[in-house]
Design a protein around this motif. Structure first.
Motif, PDB file in Angstrom:
ATOM      1  N   GLU A 177      58.722  43.603 -81.991  1.00  0.00           N
ATOM      2  CA  GLU A 177      57.825  42.470 -81.741  1.00  0.00           C
ATOM      3  C   GLU A 177      58.002  41.942 -80.319  1.00  0.00           C
ATOM      4  O   GLU A 177      57.023  41.618 -79.633  1.00  0.00           O
ATOM      5  CB  GLU A 177      58.117  41.370 -82.762  1.00  0.00           C
ATOM      6  N   GLN A 178      59.273  41.883 -79.853  1.00  0.00           N
ATOM      7  CA  GLN A 178      59.523  41.404 -78.488  1.00  0.00           C
ATOM      8  C   GLN A 178      58.968  42.374 -77.453  1.00  0.00           C
ATOM      9  O   GLN A 178      58.451  41.953 -76.406  1.00  0.00           O
ATOM     10  CB  GLN A 178      61.025  41.211 -78.280  1.00  0.00           C
ATOM     11  N   ALA A 179      59.078  43.681 -77.727  1.00  0.00           N
ATOM     12  CA  ALA A 179      58.509  44.660 -76.802  1.00  0.00           C
ATOM     13  C   ALA A 179      57.006  44.514 -76.709  1.00  0.00           C
ATOM     14  O   ALA A 179      56.411  44.639 -75.630  1.00  0.00           O
ATOM     15  CB  ALA A 179      58.873  46.075 -77.255  1.00  0.00           C
ATOM     16  N   GLU A 180      56.377  44.236 -77.831  1.00  0.00           N
ATOM     17  CA  GLU A 180      54.932  44.022 -77.824  1.00  0.00           C
ATOM     18  C   GLU A 180      54.585  42.783 -77.009  1.00  0.00           C
ATOM     19  O   GLU A 180      53.615  42.782 -76.233  1.00  0.00           O
ATOM     20  CB  GLU A 180      54.422  43.879 -79.263  1.00  0.00           C
ATOM     21  N   ASP A 181      55.401  41.725 -77.148  1.00  0.00           N
ATOM     22  CA  ASP A 181      55.168  40.515 -76.343  1.00  0.00           C
ATOM     23  C   ASP A 181      55.336  40.817 -74.857  1.00  0.00           C
ATOM     24  O   ASP A 181      54.587  40.299 -74.019  1.00  0.00           O
ATOM     25  CB  ASP A 181      56.153  39.425 -76.762  1.00  0.00           C
ATOM     26  N   LEU A 182      56.330  41.662 -74.509  1.00  0.00           N
ATOM     27  CA  LEU A 182      56.552  42.009 -73.108  1.00  0.00           C
ATOM     28  C   LEU A 182      55.385  42.803 -72.547  1.00  0.00           C
ATOM     29  O   LEU A 182      54.949  42.575 -71.410  1.00  0.00           O
ATOM     30  CB  LEU A 182      57.849  42.811 -72.974  1.00  0.00           C
ATOM     31  N   ARG A 183      54.861  43.738 -73.347  1.00  0.00           N
ATOM     32  CA  ARG A 183      53.682  44.495 -72.885  1.00  0.00           C
ATOM     33  C   ARG A 183      52.489  43.568 -72.670  1.00  0.00           C
ATOM     34  O   ARG A 183      51.739  43.715 -71.701  1.00  0.00           O
ATOM     35  CB  ARG A 183      53.344  45.583 -73.903  1.00  0.00           C
ATOM     36  N   ARG A 184      52.334  42.613 -73.559  1.00  0.00           N
ATOM     37  CA  ARG A 184      51.233  41.666 -73.415  1.00  0.00           C
ATOM     38  C   ARG A 184      51.429  40.803 -72.171  1.00  0.00           C
ATOM     39  O   ARG A 184      50.471  40.532 -71.434  1.00  0.00           O
ATOM     40  CB  ARG A 184      51.146  40.791 -74.668  1.00  0.00           C
ATOM     41  N   SER A 185      52.711  40.412 -71.903  1.00  0.00           N
ATOM     42  CA  SER A 185      52.994  39.621 -70.709  1.00  0.00           C
ATOM     43  C   SER A 185      52.706  40.407 -69.438  1.00  0.00           C
ATOM     44  O   SER A 185      52.154  39.873 -68.473  1.00  0.00           O
ATOM     45  CB  SER A 185      54.455  39.165 -70.729  1.00  0.00           C
ATOM     46  N   ASN A 186      53.042  41.711 -69.431  1.00  0.00           N
ATOM     47  CA  ASN A 186      52.750  42.551 -68.256  1.00  0.00           C
ATOM     48  C   ASN A 186      51.252  42.686 -68.044  1.00  0.00           C
ATOM     49  O   ASN A 186      50.762  42.703 -66.906  1.00  0.00           O
ATOM     50  CB  ASN A 186      53.392  43.924 -68.428  1.00  0.00           C
ATOM     51  N   THR A 187      50.539  42.797 -69.136  1.00  0.00           N
ATOM     52  CA  THR A 187      49.083  42.887 -69.022  1.00  0.00           C
ATOM     53  C   THR A 187      48.514  41.610 -68.414  1.00  0.00           C
ATOM     54  O   THR A 187      47.628  41.642 -67.541  1.00  0.00           O
ATOM     55  CB  THR A 187      48.469  43.137 -70.407  1.00  0.00           C
ATOM     56  N   GLU A 188      49.039  40.463 -68.861  1.00  0.00           N
ATOM     57  CA  GLU A 188      48.569  39.196 -68.301  1.00  0.00           C
ATOM     58  C   GLU A 188      48.931  39.092 -66.822  1.00  0.00           C
ATOM     59  O   GLU A 188      48.165  38.544 -66.023  1.00  0.00           O
ATOM     60  CB  GLU A 188      49.188  38.042 -69.086  1.00  0.00           C
ATOM     61  N   LEU A 189      50.114  39.623 -66.436  1.00  0.00           N
ATOM     62  CA  LEU A 189      50.496  39.606 -65.028  1.00  0.00           C
ATOM     63  C   LEU A 189      49.538  40.445 -64.187  1.00  0.00           C
ATOM     64  O   LEU A 189      49.144  40.043 -63.088  1.00  0.00           O
ATOM     65  CB  LEU A 189      51.929  40.132 -64.877  1.00  0.00           C
TER      66      LEU A 189
END
Length: 525
Positions: free
Chosen positions: A281-293
């Motif tokens: 779940e945290q990895a998915e959040d990190l991927r989403r954060s990178n996408t937002e960046l």
């Protein structure tokens, strides 16, 4: 006696591995101590006899022969001078006298503890002194004519004295040879005894090693092998298999502990599975954060730039058209707006470049830093010419990295060195390069205003400025950008605290291959 500790019904089944080992080691140590004492005695005896032969007997015989040779040289020189009267015939006598003293000085300590050898040496010295006093010294000290007459008168006496001296030296050397031969025989016997002792020691050690090996196999390695087999079954996923131990009491206790660990592993596996789901779940959040960046970077490079360009363009147009037509306050406000819009545009561009390091420009290939450095100096040619700066550099190597990012690195370091120059001297900048193991170490040194010690770490933090924008323009991103580029390439960057005046920034990059040794040359912008 039953020595198998794996037999739970045996009398020794209660012994632990430590007790078995302690008993075995104690017995082995006693045996080895006895054997070591015998071996040490044999080695000491052999070494003592060898030292006596090498350090005393053989050198004493050699020095006795040298003493004889020296006295013969004296006799030869004296006789030649007594027959011919020519002074050059005394050269062997002079050399023989010096050699005699050297031989005696070396021989006396060698025979000091041997009464017979000491007596032989005393007899030789007495005979030699008698011949020298009667023949050698008077003849050698007399003028040529007198020496010939004196030698003729004492020829018979001289021959008699020297023959007696020869017999004494022959007897001395015979005694020394006998003593050396006896020492050689003793050494041979001692070596034979030593070889036999070490052969027995080796045999006993082999027997002890065999007994130790068998004891360890039956009491330790066998039970451990069975325990290891059971543990491997558990490691392969058979968590339902119970582990039972055999052998000494502590190994059985160890098996019980391993079985307890097996049960604990079952519990931990369940916990690990829950943790894995949380990490997913945290990895998915990190991927989403990178996408937002990435989306933010896109907005910063497109959507935010467009309205900012309009604000900048229209405020500049307003300044050109109405500058001087309004009051001074209005002109000042317009200038503030134009300056703020321009600085905001520079800041956004710098932030964009900072965010792209390691994300957009990530084409690692062989990079010739010499070429990259040359292009950077050309880009700064106007500034360098206006400030009168002088830039020198060592020959730069070839590394593996991204040429765009490395160009940004040189651009920021050199422009900072020129920007923060001292007002009372022209900028002098030198770039050095040297290999340290598996890294290239580079340094950019200038003679500018320098950096206070308390700010040498802060300057690499984003937006950290040490001066106002009126004194020195900029956004405070340059050195942070340099740090990010260097660390992305696997290097380190810092400030040399001992360099004065000015600033010396040192950074490293991994070695890509063998490069020529750096040699300084001047770059003309």
């Amino acid at each position: 006696m039953n020595t198998d500790p794996s037999d739970d019904q045996g009398a020794l089944s209660g012994w632990t591995t430590r007790r078995w080992l302690r008993t075995g080691v104690a017995t082995t140590m006693v045996v080895l101590a006895v054997l070591g004492s015998l071996g040490g005695w044999a080695m000491w005896r052999t070494s003592r006899i060898t030292a006596e032969l090498v350090d005393s007997r053989s050198p004493a015989l050699i020095e006795a022969i040298r003493l004889e040779s020296a006295l013969i040289n004296q006799e030869t020189g004296t006789r030649g001078y007594g027959l011919s009267g020519r002074a050059d015939f005394l050269q062997p006598y002079t050399q023989g006298t010096a050699d005699e003293q050297t031989a005696l000085r070396r021989l006396r300590p060698l025979v000091e503890h041997d009464p017979r050898a000491r007596a032989d040496l005393a007899a030789v010295e007495k005979r030699a002194e008698a011949w020298q006093q009667r023949i050698a010294v008077p003849v050698s000290k007399s003028p040529a004519a007198e020496a010939v007459r004196l030698a003729a008168r004492r020829a018979t006496e001289g021959k008699s004295l020297f023959d007696a001296l020869r017999r004494t030296m022959t007897r001395q050397q015979a005694h020394l040879q006998d003593e050396r031969a006896a020492a050689s025989d003793d050494l041979r016997h001692a070596q034979n005894l030593r070889n036999w002792v070490f052969a027995v020691i080796a045999l006993v050690i082999l027997v002890v090693a065999a007994l130790v090996f068998e004891g360890l196999r039956r009491g330790v390695t066998g039970p451990l092998t069975r325990l290891g087999s059971a543990a491997r079954d558990v490691a392969q996923g058979r968590f339902d298999r119970a582990i039972t131990g055999t052998g000494p009491a502590d190994l059985r206790a160890l098996a019980a502990d391993v079985d307890s660990m097996r049960r604990r592993l079952v519990e931990e596996l369940e916990y690990t599975e829950r943790s894995r789901r949380l990490l997913d779940e945290q990895a998915e959040d990190l991927r989403r954060s990178n996408t937002e960046l990435e989306q933010f970077a896109y907005v910063a490079s497109h959507d935010l730039q467009e309205p900012l360009r309009k604000v900048s363009s229209f405020t500049q147009l307003l300044q050109r058209r109405y500058g001087g037509q309004l009051d001074a306050k209005a002109d000042q406000y317009i200038a503030f707006a134009v300056d703020g819009a321009n600085r905001m545009q520079v800041l956004i561009n710098d932030l964009l470049a900072f965010s792209r390091v390691g994300r957009v420009h990530n084409d690692h290939q062989t990079v010739d830093l010499e070429a990259v450095f040359g292009r950077t100096v050309e880009n700064l040619s106007v500034t360098v010419e206006e400030t009168g700066a002088e830039i020198t550099h060592d020959t730069l190597p070839t590394v593996v990295g991204d040429s765009t990012q490395l160009g940004m690195l040189w651009q920021n370091l050199l422009s900072n060195a020129v920007k923060f120059r001292s007002p009372d001297r022209p900028p002098r900048i030198h770039v050095s390069a040297g290999r340290e193991g598996d890294e290239w170490e580079f340094a950019v040194a200038d003679n500018g205003i320098g950096i206070a010690p308390e700010f040498r770490e802060k300057v690499f933090v984003l937006f950290q400025r040490l001066h106002t924008k009126d004194a020195y323009p900029g956004t405070g991103i340059g050195l942070a950008m340099c740090k990010k580029v260097v660390e992305f390439h696997g290097g380190r960057i810092g400030i040399d605290s001992e360099h004065t005046p000015g600033t010396r920034i040192v950074f490293t990059l991994p070695v890509a291959g063998t490069a020529a040794a750096p040699s300084e040359r001047r770059t003309q912008p």
